[in-house]
Structure formats: structure tokens, C-alpha cells
Design a protein around this motif. Structure first.
Motif, PDB file in Angstrom:
ATOM      1  N   GLY A 296     -56.437  36.451 -35.040  1.00 18.83           N
ATOM      2  CA  GLY A 296     -56.421  37.919 -35.166  1.00 18.83           C
ATOM      3  C   GLY A 296     -58.058  38.303 -35.119  1.00 18.83           C
ATOM      4  N   GLY A 297     -58.216  39.467 -35.756  1.00 19.73           N
ATOM      5  CA  GLY A 297     -59.361  39.973 -35.769  1.00 19.73           C
ATOM      6  C   GLY A 297     -60.466  39.175 -36.429  1.00 19.73           C
ATOM      7  N   LEU A 298     -60.227  38.393 -37.201  1.00 16.51           N
ATOM      8  CA  LEU A 298     -61.245  37.418 -37.620  1.00 16.51           C
ATOM      9  C   LEU A 298     -61.987  36.509 -36.382  1.00 16.51           C
ATOM     10  CD1 LEU A 298     -62.732  35.711 -39.730  1.00 16.51           C
ATOM     11  CD2 LEU A 298     -60.735  34.036 -39.945  1.00 16.51           C
ATOM     12  N   ALA A 299     -61.136  36.261 -35.652  1.00 18.68           N
ATOM     13  CA  ALA A 299     -61.557  35.504 -34.488  1.00 18.68           C
ATOM     14  C   ALA A 299     -62.802  36.471 -33.612  1.00 18.68           C
ATOM     15  CB  ALA A 299     -60.668  34.938 -33.746  1.00 18.68           C
TER      16      ALA A 299
ATOM     17  N   ILE B 277     -49.005  46.222 -30.674  1.00 23.46           N
ATOM     18  CA  ILE B 277     -49.340  44.647 -30.403  1.00 23.46           C
ATOM     19  C   ILE B 277     -50.011  44.362 -31.759  1.00 23.46           C
ATOM     20  CG2 ILE B 277     -51.165  43.289 -29.303  1.00 23.46           C
ATOM     21  CD1 ILE B 277     -51.878  45.518 -27.382  1.00 23.46           C
ATOM     22  N   GLY B 278     -49.497  43.055 -32.294  1.00 24.95           N
ATOM     23  CA  GLY B 278     -49.815  42.577 -33.451  1.00 24.95           C
ATOM     24  C   GLY B 278     -48.697  41.595 -34.108  1.00 24.95           C
ATOM     25  N   ARG B 279     -49.287  41.042 -35.462  1.00 22.32           N
ATOM     26  CA  ARG B 279     -48.651  40.080 -36.016  1.00 22.32           C
ATOM     27  C   ARG B 279     -47.357  40.843 -36.817  1.00 22.32           C
ATOM     28  NH1 ARG B 279     -51.350  38.610 -40.413  1.00 22.32           N
ATOM     29  NH2 ARG B 279     -53.339  40.115 -40.141  1.00 22.32           N
ATOM     30  N   PHE B 280     -46.122  40.305 -36.750  1.00 25.96           N
ATOM     31  CA  PHE B 280     -45.122  41.098 -37.416  1.00 25.96           C
ATOM     32  C   PHE B 280     -44.988  40.408 -38.892  1.00 25.96           C
ATOM     33  CE2 PHE B 280     -42.282  40.753 -33.128  1.00 25.96           C
ATOM     34  CZ  PHE B 280     -43.063  41.672 -32.794  1.00 25.96           C
TER      35      PHE B 280
ATOM     36  N   ILE C  33     -42.158  38.181 -27.135  1.00 23.59           N
ATOM     37  CA  ILE C  33     -42.434  37.740 -28.378  1.00 23.59           C
ATOM     38  C   ILE C  33     -43.553  36.337 -28.188  1.00 23.59           C
ATOM     39  CG2 ILE C  33     -41.165  36.330 -30.260  1.00 23.59           C
ATOM     40  CD1 ILE C  33     -40.413  39.157 -30.367  1.00 23.59           C
ATOM     41  N   GLY C  34     -44.707  36.527 -28.926  1.00 27.97           N
ATOM     42  CA  GLY C  34     -45.514  35.475 -28.862  1.00 27.97           C
ATOM     43  C   GLY C  34     -46.997  35.995 -28.796  1.00 27.97           C
ATOM     44  N   TYR C  35     -48.048  35.156 -28.668  1.00 26.27           N
ATOM     45  CA  TYR C  35     -49.438  35.549 -28.549  1.00 26.27           C
ATOM     46  C   TYR C  35     -49.793  35.376 -27.113  1.00 26.27           C
ATOM     47  CZ  TYR C  35     -54.309  35.930 -29.356  1.00 26.27           C
ATOM     48  OH  TYR C  35     -55.528  36.662 -29.416  1.00 26.27           O
TER      49      TYR C  35
ATOM     50  N   ILE D 265     -45.436  43.895 -28.487  1.00 26.24           N
ATOM     51  CA  ILE D 265     -45.931  42.457 -28.380  1.00 26.24           C
ATOM     52  C   ILE D 265     -46.445  41.685 -29.638  1.00 26.24           C
ATOM     53  CG2 ILE D 265     -47.945  41.218 -27.118  1.00 26.24           C
ATOM     54  CD1 ILE D 265     -48.065  43.616 -25.013  1.00 26.24           C
ATOM     55  N   GLY D 266     -45.820  40.862 -29.988  1.00 28.67           N
ATOM     56  CA  GLY D 266     -46.418  40.144 -31.134  1.00 28.67           C
ATOM     57  C   GLY D 266     -45.208  39.020 -31.587  1.00 28.67           C
ATOM     58  N   SER D 267     -45.760  38.475 -32.745  1.00 27.24           N
ATOM     59  CA  SER D 267     -44.781  37.365 -33.280  1.00 27.24           C
ATOM     60  C   SER D 267     -44.870  37.410 -34.703  1.00 27.24           C
ATOM     61  CB  SER D 267     -44.812  36.015 -32.599  1.00 27.24           C
ATOM     62  OG  SER D 267     -46.419  35.650 -32.800  1.00 27.24           O
TER      63      SER D 267
ATOM     64  N   GLU E  85     -47.900  43.900 -43.756  1.00 28.46           N
ATOM     65  CA  GLU E  85     -49.139  44.591 -43.874  1.00 28.46           C
ATOM     66  C   GLU E  85     -49.200  45.454 -42.375  1.00 28.46           C
ATOM     67  OE1 GLU E  85     -48.397  41.413 -44.739  1.00 28.46           O
ATOM     68  OE2 GLU E  85     -50.406  40.565 -44.197  1.00 28.46           O
ATOM     69  N   LYS E  86     -48.659  45.000 -41.357  1.00 25.58           N
ATOM     70  CA  LYS E  86     -48.716  45.529 -39.925  1.00 25.58           C
ATOM     71  C   LYS E  86     -47.625  46.630 -39.901  1.00 25.58           C
ATOM     72  CE  LYS E  86     -52.311  43.484 -38.583  1.00 25.58           C
ATOM     73  NZ  LYS E  86     -53.729  44.120 -38.458  1.00 25.58           N
ATOM     74  N   GLY E  87     -46.578  46.862 -40.911  1.00 22.66           N
ATOM     75  CA  GLY E  87     -45.548  47.670 -40.812  1.00 22.66           C
ATOM     76  C   GLY E  87     -44.703  47.536 -39.689  1.00 22.66           C
TER      77      GLY E  87
ATOM     78  N   VAL F  77     -66.757  41.914 -23.953  1.00 18.54           N
ATOM     79  CA  VAL F  77     -65.319  41.527 -23.612  1.00 18.54           C
ATOM     80  C   VAL F  77     -64.245  42.457 -23.422  1.00 18.54           C
ATOM     81  CG1 VAL F  77     -63.687  40.278 -24.529  1.00 18.54           C
ATOM     82  CG2 VAL F  77     -65.884  39.544 -25.067  1.00 18.54           C
ATOM     83  N   TRP F  78     -64.447  43.644 -24.246  1.00 21.22           N
ATOM     84  CA  TRP F  78     -63.429  44.637 -24.309  1.00 21.22           C
ATOM     85  C   TRP F  78     -64.036  45.923 -23.442  1.00 21.22           C
ATOM     86  CZ3 TRP F  78     -58.571  43.626 -25.750  1.00 21.22           C
ATOM     87  CH2 TRP F  78     -58.462  42.441 -26.525  1.00 21.22           C
ATOM     88  N   ASN F  79     -63.871  46.156 -22.075  1.00 20.76           N
ATOM     89  CA  ASN F  79     -64.629  47.049 -21.529  1.00 20.76           C
ATOM     90  C   ASN F  79     -63.733  47.141 -20.103  1.00 20.76           C
ATOM     91  OD1 ASN F  79     -65.826  48.855 -19.793  1.00 20.76           O
ATOM     92  ND2 ASN F  79     -67.816  47.939 -20.139  1.00 20.76           N
TER      93      ASN F  79
ATOM     94  N   LEU G 118     -52.170  39.355 -21.699  1.00 21.69           N
ATOM     95  CA  LEU G 118     -51.148  40.554 -21.824  1.00 21.69           C
ATOM     96  C   LEU G 118     -51.678  41.479 -22.627  1.00 21.69           C
ATOM     97  CD1 LEU G 118     -48.601  41.827 -21.068  1.00 21.69           C
ATOM     98  CD2 LEU G 118     -47.699  40.153 -22.882  1.00 21.69           C
ATOM     99  N   SER G 119     -52.460  41.325 -23.688  1.00 26.77           N
ATOM    100  CA  SER G 119     -52.786  42.344 -24.687  1.00 26.77           C
ATOM    101  C   SER G 119     -53.956  43.075 -24.023  1.00 26.77           C
ATOM    102  CB  SER G 119     -53.344  41.763 -25.942  1.00 26.77           C
ATOM    103  OG  SER G 119     -54.551  40.964 -25.928  1.00 26.77           O
ATOM    104  N   HIS G 120     -54.717  42.812 -23.187  1.00 26.10           N
ATOM    105  CA  HIS G 120     -55.791  43.470 -22.463  1.00 26.10           C
ATOM    106  C   HIS G 120     -55.023  44.256 -21.570  1.00 26.10           C
ATOM    107  CE1 HIS G 120     -59.857  41.289 -23.387  1.00 26.10           C
ATOM    108  NE2 HIS G 120     -58.764  40.376 -24.114  1.00 26.10           N
TER     109      HIS G 120
END
Ligand code: ADP
Length: 416
Positions: A17-20, A294-297, A352-354, A326-328, A300-302, A249-251, A358-360
Motif C-alpha cells: 500500500g501507501g507505505l511503499a 481501489i484498495g484493501r478490503f 479481486i487481487g493486486y 479493485i482490491g482484495s 478501515e477502508k470501509g 510515476v503518477w502523471n 490496472l490501478s493506474h
């Protein structure tokens, strides 16, 4: 300054996740400011580690209570990351395909921290700052200050960044023998609520504490899964610093992972092209507005709110909206997310998965990003969405409050 970032995750090598994302970008920009910043990460059995060249720079032995492990410190050779990446290989503990969620995570991450400290003391390195991230590296401040073997690091400045205060890495006091020899009168610095609590220990021992947004610091002083009093006491040395995103990276103008690059002047065309491409893959009608999660199931992420919310929205707007999830994570949530497809075929789909690529594409293709998080220390998704011209719909919490302007205030996307 010479700075070591020590972390369990670092993009692009190992990400959950965001830590990385933060550990994979902050050092790059610190180096551009003239600092000498390196990242130290466990050496996992993941694709990045197999696909890139590493050179051994040190080998040693570490003691973990009655166990002994040999370890190697490897240096990544491509030099394309913008910082030096050192990985610590401890075959028995880290030669595995996942970062977390093993029964021996305590032993794994404690060994990693001991190996790091053994390496830098044995090679007489004198960093100005050791920057630790989350509980996996949070015993370093205590060990550097108090373990006899690391006396040379006693006065080294240490920083703990709290990306999440919910996960604290606590373990039973019987494992205190894992910590290399230290003055026993200091053992209180390791403990919280009768356990050895790495996150609490770093809150006590680190020179500075940072959280990933100002609002999150305010929130965890009120409630932090049992650490709130401690955080209140250590408020003076704590500061909330909002995460940024790495726009190299994100542009959408240069992102190689999306179907069609676009900028502010080709925005409409670009969004449409990406949307058509994504909708085709997921059997969705690209004429409709597209909502994406997009996120972890995890709670906290609702994520547990998604099935009912999607079902209501899809029923009330029959055939006129599309939703892609998108998530798992939680298996019950995964099941109910999958189950919805039977009812809204053609307007609803999931992955389902990381999947980084696809997230971009999804940020580029979507009209709206759903973030119903109950806890959000910072959140990067909403910032990626804003960069890609996608409207974030978020709860007024943590970093979401600090980054997404309310529609009534001229911005986009906060739900009250
Ligand atoms: P957290 O670290 O709490 O999971 P953040 O919003 O800080 O949340 O960061 C999430 C990061 O993980 C973003 O880069 C997001 O795009 C990415 N991500 C989350 N789930 C997935 C997934 N299933 N596939 C690809 N990327 C994902």
C-alpha cells in the motif's frame, strides 16, 4: 546529511500500500535536495528481487534469543531508483513471496532490524538520521540507544513515521530475550499494556515522530488503539506532515501503464480513450459515468460498505452508471463483491487481487473514485485521482480531510 530509511515496503520492489509509495519516492527527492539517502528493505522472494541484479556488500550472523541466523546485505545495481537500495537477505525468514501475514512476523522483522544495526555498526557507518516506518522497524530507536552492541549509534537521531497506528506489532514479554543485551532498567521503554509494543517503544524513544497528515496526528491523539495517552504525552516531538505523490510515476501525461496519455488540454479525449479501453476489458458500457474503488478490503477502508452502497446505487440508476471494484482482503467482502455481478451484469464488475498496472488505468479511466474510509492516515488514492482528473468521493477523515476540498468550498468530493 546521511539518512537511512528502514522499511518493510518500498515501491517498486515490494508494495502492499501507501507505505511503499512513500518510501519509494521521499528518498529520491531528499537526494535531489543534496542529502545522501538510502533505503534498507528485507530481501523477499518477489519478482523485483529476481529480475534485478544485486551485489553482496556484507555478510554477518545475528542472534535472536537462542536462534542464530546468517544474513547478507545486498546492494541493488540498476541505480535507477534515485536512491541506493540495500536489501537484507535472511533466507529462512524472508525467502517467501509475501511481505506480511506469516506467523513468525515478530521474529522476521526483529531479525531484520538487528541485522541492519549489526551491519551499520560493524561497518562503522554513522548516519545522521535513521528513519523508521511503522512498527516493523520501530524497535530500532530503542536498540540503537540502549543495546550495548550498538553503543556507537547511541546518539544517532531517529525518526518514526506512523503510517498506521492500528498495527503496533505487539508481542509477549517472554520474547524480551530476542532483544540484544541492554540495561534492564530500561525495559519500560519497550512495554505498553503488559506487552512489548514496538510502535509504542518508538513513540517513547524516537527523536521525532511524524504522521502522514496533520489531521491524522490530531485523530490519534484522541484515539489510537490504546496508544492515545502515550501520543498525547509525546505531542511536543510529533508533527503531521502530509504525504506527497511522486508525479514522475503518477502523471497521466507520461504514465506508461495507462492506455492513452493526456494532459490538461487533451483531458477529455484522454479520459474517454482510457475509459473505453478499461470498459471493454470489464464488459461495461463506456457511455456511463464510471465509479471505481481501489484498495484493501479491510474495515478501515470501509470496504464492507461497498456491496450495499453499490447495490443501492445500481438499482436506483438502473443501467445508467458503472461501478468497478479493485482490491482484495477480507474473504466475506470478496465474496459479496463477487456476488453482485450476477445482479448487475454489464454495469458492475470487479478484479479481486493486486494489480499495479490496472490501478493506474483505473485512475485514468474513472470519472469518480470511491473512498468511504473509516480510518485514513493520509490516503494516496485520492491524490492520484485528482492528478488524473477523477473526482474523489471521500469521508471527512484523516488525510482525506486535508487533501480533498468540499464541493461547497469550490473543490470536489467530501461526503458529510
Ligand atoms: P493504504 O496504504 O492504507 O493501503 P493508501 O491510499 O495510502 O492506502 O495507498 C494505497 C496504495 O496501494 C495506492 O498506490 C493504491 O493505488 C494501491 N493499491 C491498493 N490496492 C490495490 C490493488 N488491489 N491493486 C493495485 N494497487 C492497489
Amino acid at each position: 546529511m546521511k539518512i537511512f530509511h528502514v522499511s518493510a515496503e518500498c515501491y517498486p520492489a515490494a508494495k502492499v500500500g501507501g507505505l511503499a509509495d512513500v518510501v519509494g519516492s521521499l528518498p529520491k527527492y531528499l537526494n535531489r535536495l543534496g542529502h545522501h539517502t538510502a533505503v534498507v528493505l528485507p530481501h523477499y522472494a518477489m519478482p523485483f528481487f529476481e529480475e534485478n541484479a544485486f551485489e553482496k556488500t556484507y555478510e554477518g550472523i545475528l542472534q535472536l534469543g537462542g536462534f542464530e541466523f546468517s544474513f547478507e546485505v545486498l546492494k541493488e545495481q540498476t541505480n535507477q531508483l534515485g536512491f541506493e537500495l540495500y536489501t537484507i537477505a535472511i533466507t529462512e525468514l524472508f525467502d517467501r513471496p509475501k511481505i506480511y501475514a506469516y506467523e513468525d512476523d515478530t521474529e522476521r522483522f526483529l531479525s531484520f532490524q538487528i541485522a541492519f544495526l549489526n551491519w551499520i555498526t560493524a561497518t562503522k557507518q554513522k548516519p545522521d538520521i535513521i528513519h523508521c516506518h511503522d512498527h516493523h522497524t520501530a524497535l530500532i530507536p530503542f536498540m540503537a540507544q540502549n543495546c550495548l552492541a550498538y553503543n556507537s549509534l547511541k546518539n544517532t537521531s531517529t525518526i518514526l513515521t506512523i503510517h498506521s497506528a492500528q498495527y503496533q506489532g505487539a508481542f509477549g514479554a517472554e520474547k524480551i530475550t530476542y532483544i540484544p543485551e541492554f540495561d534492564e532498567t530500561k525495559s519500560g521503554l519497550l512495554e505498553w499494556n503488559g506487552m512489548i509494543n514496538p510502535l509504542a517503544s518508538a513513540v517513547k524513544c524516537a527523536w521525532k515522530i511524524t504522521t502522514v497528515s496533520p489531521s491524522y496526528l490530531d485523530e490519534i491523539i484522541g484515539y489510537a488503539s490504546g496508544l492515545e495517552n502515550l501520543l498525547r504525552w509525546e505531542r511536543e516531538k510529533s508533527v503531521g506532515i502530509l504525504n506527497g505523490i511522486d508525479t514522475e510515476v503518477w502523471n497521466p501525461a507520461s504514465d506508461p501503464m495507462i492506455h492513452y496519455n493526456y494532459n490538461t488540454s487533451s483531458f477529455e479525449l484522454g479520459k474517454n480513450k482510457n475509459k473505453e479501453f478499461l470498459c471493454e476489458q470489464f464488459n461495461l458500457n463506456s457511455e456511463n459515468p464510471l465509479f471505481v474503488f481501489i484498495g484493501r478490503f479491510v474495515p478501515e477502508k470501509g470496504a464492507d460498505l461497498l456491496t450495499e452502497a453499490c447495490s443501492t446505487a445500481l438499482s436506483q440508476n438502473a443501467g445508467e452508471i458503472n461501478i468497478l471494484i479493485i482490491g482484495s482482503g477480507d474473504t466475506d467482502v470478496e465474496r459479496s463483491i463477487q456476488g453482485l455481478k450476477n445482479f448487475y451484469f454489464g454495469n458492475y464488475n470487479f478484479h479481486i487481487g493486486y494489480n499495479e498496472k490496472l490501478s493506474h488505468l483505473a485512475y485514468a479511466a474513472a470519472d469518480f473514485l470511491l473512498m468511504p474510509s473509516r480510518v485514513e492516515p493520509c490516503g494516496l488514492n485520492q491524490m492520484y485521482a485528482l492528478k488524473y482528473g477523477t473526482i474523489p468521493i471521500v469521508r471527512r477523515i484523516g488525510g482525506l480531510k486535508d487533501t480533498v476540498l468540499d464541493m461547497g468550498d469550490g473543490g470536489f468530493g467530501i461526503c458529510h
